[in-house]
Design an enzyme around this catalytic site. Structure first.
Site, PDB file in Angstrom:
ATOM      1  N   HIS A   1       0.853  -1.024  -0.141  1.00  0.00           N
ATOM      2  CA  HIS A   1      -0.195  -0.065   0.072  1.00  0.00           C
ATOM      3  C   HIS A   1       1.142   1.030  -0.391  1.00  0.00           C
ATOM      4  O   HIS A   1       1.913   1.533   0.769  1.00  0.00           O
ATOM      5  CB  HIS A   1      -0.928   0.223   1.608  1.00  0.00           C
ATOM      6  CG  HIS A   1      -2.351  -0.756   1.085  1.00  0.00           C
ATOM      7  ND1 HIS A   1      -3.112  -1.267   1.557  1.00  0.00           N
ATOM      8  CD2 HIS A   1      -2.939  -0.234  -0.112  1.00  0.00           C
ATOM      9  CE1 HIS A   1      -4.279  -0.555   1.219  1.00  0.00           C
ATOM     10  NE2 HIS A   1      -3.933  -0.842   0.800  1.00  0.00           N
ATOM     11  N   GLU A   2       0.093   2.335  -0.973  1.00  0.00           N
ATOM     12  CA  GLU A   2       1.086   3.371  -0.980  1.00  0.00           C
ATOM     13  C   GLU A   2       2.679   3.908  -1.067  1.00  0.00           C
ATOM     14  O   GLU A   2       3.249   4.318  -0.395  1.00  0.00           O
ATOM     15  CB  GLU A   2       0.622   4.081   0.599  1.00  0.00           C
ATOM     16  CG  GLU A   2      -0.519   4.649   0.752  1.00  0.00           C
ATOM     17  CD  GLU A   2      -1.454   4.828  -0.633  1.00  0.00           C
ATOM     18  OE1 GLU A   2      -0.769   6.078  -1.535  1.00  0.00           O
ATOM     19  OE2 GLU A   2      -2.831   4.455  -0.956  1.00  0.00           O
ATOM     20  N   GLY A   3       2.795   2.558  -2.030  1.00  0.00           N
ATOM     21  CA  GLY A   3       4.671   2.472  -2.169  1.00  0.00           C
ATOM     22  C   GLY A   3       5.120   1.376  -1.335  1.00  0.00           C
ATOM     23  O   GLY A   3       4.799   1.331   0.227  1.00  0.00           O
TER      24      GLY A   3
ATOM     25  N   GLN B   1       9.964   3.143  -0.351  1.00  0.00           N
ATOM     26  CA  GLN B   1      10.244   4.080   0.985  1.00  0.00           C
ATOM     27  C   GLN B   1      11.596   4.141   0.488  1.00  0.00           C
ATOM     28  O   GLN B   1      11.786   5.612   1.557  1.00  0.00           O
ATOM     29  CB  GLN B   1       9.226   3.615   1.702  1.00  0.00           C
ATOM     30  CG  GLN B   1       7.897   3.236   1.474  1.00  0.00           C
ATOM     31  CD  GLN B   1       7.564   5.017   1.527  1.00  0.00           C
ATOM     32  OE1 GLN B   1       7.154   5.609   1.675  1.00  0.00           O
ATOM     33  NE2 GLN B   1       6.407   4.449   0.440  1.00  0.00           N
TER      34      GLN B   1
END
Length: 610
Positions: A457-459, A464
């Site tokens: 999720h989200e990268g 990251q």
């Protein structure tokens, strides 16, 4: 210790959230109003979410070719959440908000994530609306954002495409001006979009009367060609149903079609979709092409979208944390009641002695303590980041600037650390249950499945990590990293004066120094390929150092309040800090070793040798 006990300590004792009420924006609030919000959310989560967590896992969303059907429990839960006002909790009074500190909103939402993460996946609507409040026109705010805050409409984030995945520079969705006078539409410059978007959470449902898609697309250049890379990416509001300038539905369906549902390992109660934009299934004014309204400036869409992505990354961190916490509470309860084995005495085991509960075994305590240290530490980190957002919005100029810098550095950790280590907590919760943990008779297998998605999720972790080592620790000549180091050393210096914590303070100071050395050595050749080859081990070491700091600071606060450790709550905080420093922080040496040496084993491994 219950979730509410933990939240109360972190909010009021550690972060002094009540102190925010001295600021003008929060002046109508006090400890009583904050507690009332937490009471309400705890009750709704207990009554409307938790009892149906298994149901939404087994009764997945169904698409009949016309509409998506969700269980009635999901509709009831969303209605209760919207009516509570939590969608607009941090917004201004004049648009129906409560002007609550974001840290209180984040803490309150923790109850829903713990009760049922796939029912309580409304964070994208709030993030969508917050983006529009920051970058939209006044009319876009009124027509779209305000209705999302009220719960009448909901929102999505449409970035990924089937052929591009996380590589946003390869986005192929096109947006072309919608005829003459396209720039004069009151809702924003009007374009027609054509393309496909994948992995869109809540992309189709009947929970709200409209869905507001925020879509990244490229505007062609003068020759009609898409600009390579991210420079040509713009952001558009693409409503599911067309609306007028007064925010009223016109009765016309926009050319956005559901191509199908993705059926995932976890989060099965949330619709996850593939959407086709502009395929001609729902032509508007007799033309194919989804109608979209430009947000911000052409070519600046990615900068706008990062406003929502960074907010969503903290939301993912909270979701991962609370799934880990749910598994921890379930395995703790199981361990207290499950008899198995007998104590080992000086003469060995006495087969005639009564069975012991498994919580009395040292290794089970190890697994429970690991879960507690991971999950409560992660929760403290997320609330610390939420408090930084409050500082950024309402603090002095200097405090706001420091909060911005710290958030830049900490956001990759706030997303990645819980999604890795609270997932490990879920794995340990299954282990505590033994064979029963693998069955659907107990909830821990579902918590693990739901949490496994948060690493993506989200990268992903790789994204990251490259953001952290490749950008965040270097940006603005390392100001963010320097400021974080000063904050950590302030805790070290304070805890050096507390005998029980002094050894941990010294260990943290050494760890911080090692991270600094590794950062310098990673970039010593100036070759990005060498520096970033071990970005993930760097992020793991960085994250463990941050969590060690969080635990040391929390333990110091607990001892300030209870120096003699008379309370079991204090004993829990100090014991978790001790555990983290003895069992977890030493792991960073192996991770930093490959970073410092710029080890290229992985980068140079020949493809054919796999």
């Amino acid at each position: 210790m219950t979730l509410r006990t933990t939240l109360d300590f972190l909010l009021h004792d550690w972060l002094d959230t009540t102190g925010l009420t001295s600021r003008e924006r929060f002046a109508d609030h006090n400890r009583e109003t904050i507690d009332a919000v937490l009471d309400t959310c705890e009750r709704i989560a207990r009554e409307k979410y938790a009892p149906f967590n298994r149901l939404v896992d087994t009764q997945e969303p169904h698409f009949d070719g016309e509409k998506v059907t969700l269980p009635k429990a999901t509709h009831d839960a969303f209605k209760a959440y919207a009516e509570s006002g939590m969608l607009s909790a941090a917004q201004d009074y004049d648009i129906g908000g409560m002007q609550l500190p974001y840290s209180v909103e984040a803490a309150a939402n923790a109850f829903f994530a713990c009760a049922s993460v796939s029912i309580g996946s409304s964070l994208l609507s709030v993030g969508n609306a917050n983006l529009l409040m920051a970058h939209g026109t006044e009319l876009q705010k009124q027509v779209f954002a305000h209705k999302e805050f009220s719960g009448q409409w909901s929102g999505t984030m449409c970035l990924s495409e089937p052929q591009a995945g996380s590589s946003l520079s390869d986005v192929a969705t096109r947006a072309v001006p919608d005829g003459e006078g396209f720039e004069s539409d009151p809702l924003g410059a009007r374009y027609r979009l054509r393309g496909n978007k994948m992995w869109i959470s809540s992309g189709e449902h009947e929970l709200t009367e409209n869905i507001v898609h925020l879509v990244l697309a490229k505007i062609p250049d003068a020759d009609g060609k898409l600009i390579p890379g991210t420079r040509g990416i713009s952001l558009f509001i693409v409503p599911k149903k067309m609306v007028n300038a007064q925010g009223e539905l016109t009765g016309v369906r926009n050319d956005v079609a559901l191509a199908g549902l993705n059926h995932k390992l976890g989060w099965r109660g949330t619709t996850n979709t593939l959407l086709n934009f502009g395929e001609g299934k729902f032509p508007v004014d007799g033309q194919a092409g989804a109608v979209g309204y430009l947000v911000g400036q052409p070519g600046k869409g990615l900068a706008c979208m990062f406003h929502m992505m960074n907010e969503a990354r903290i939301g993912v961190g909270i979701a991962a944390t609370m799934l880990g916490m749910a598994g921890y509470y379930a395995s703790l309860d199981y361990a207290k009641g499950r008899p198995q084995g007998r104590p080992i005495t000086g003469a060995g085991k006495d087969a005639a002695a009564p069975q012991t509960r498994i919580i009395e075994h040292a290794d089970v305590k190890r697994m429970l303590l690991t879960q507690k240290a991971y999950c409560e530490g992660a929760l403290a980190l997320e609330l610390y980041c939420a408090r930084l957002i409050d500082e950024q919005h309402t603090g002095s100029a200097q405090d706001a600037e420091e909060a911005r810098l710290l958030l830049e550095v900490l956001t990759p950790i706030a997303k990645s650390w819980p999604s890795e280590w609270c997932l490990e907590a879920n794995s340990l919760a299954i282990q505590v249950h033994g064979g029963y943990g693998y069955t659907r008779d107990f909830p821990v297998e579902q918590y693990w499945r739901d949490n496994r998605l948060n690493m993506i999720h989200e990268g992903t972790h790789g994204i990251q990590a490259m953001d952290l080592l490749g950008r965040k620790v270097l940006m603005e000549e390392g100001k963010g990293l320097t400021l974080l180091s000063h904050r950590i050393m302030a805790t070290v210096n304070r805890c050096n004066g507390i005998p029980v914590l002094a050894p941990h303070a010294k260990a943290l100071a050494r760890a911080l120094q090692d991270v600094g050395v590794a950062t310098q050595k990673a970039w010593s050749t100036g070759v990005p390929g060498e520096a970033l080859a071990n970005a993930v081990p760097y992020m793991q070491a960085f994250g463990h150092t941050v969590l060690a700091w969080i635990w040391l600071d929390v333990a110091g606060c607990a001892l300030d309040n209870d120096p003699q450790q008379e309370s079991l709550v204090t004993q829990g905080h100090v014991g978790c800090a001790k555990f983290f420093f003895h069992y977890e922080l030493p792991k960073i040496n192996a991770w930093l070793g490959v970073v410092q040496s710029r080890d290229l084993t992985c980068a140079t491994f020949p493809e054919g040798a796999f």
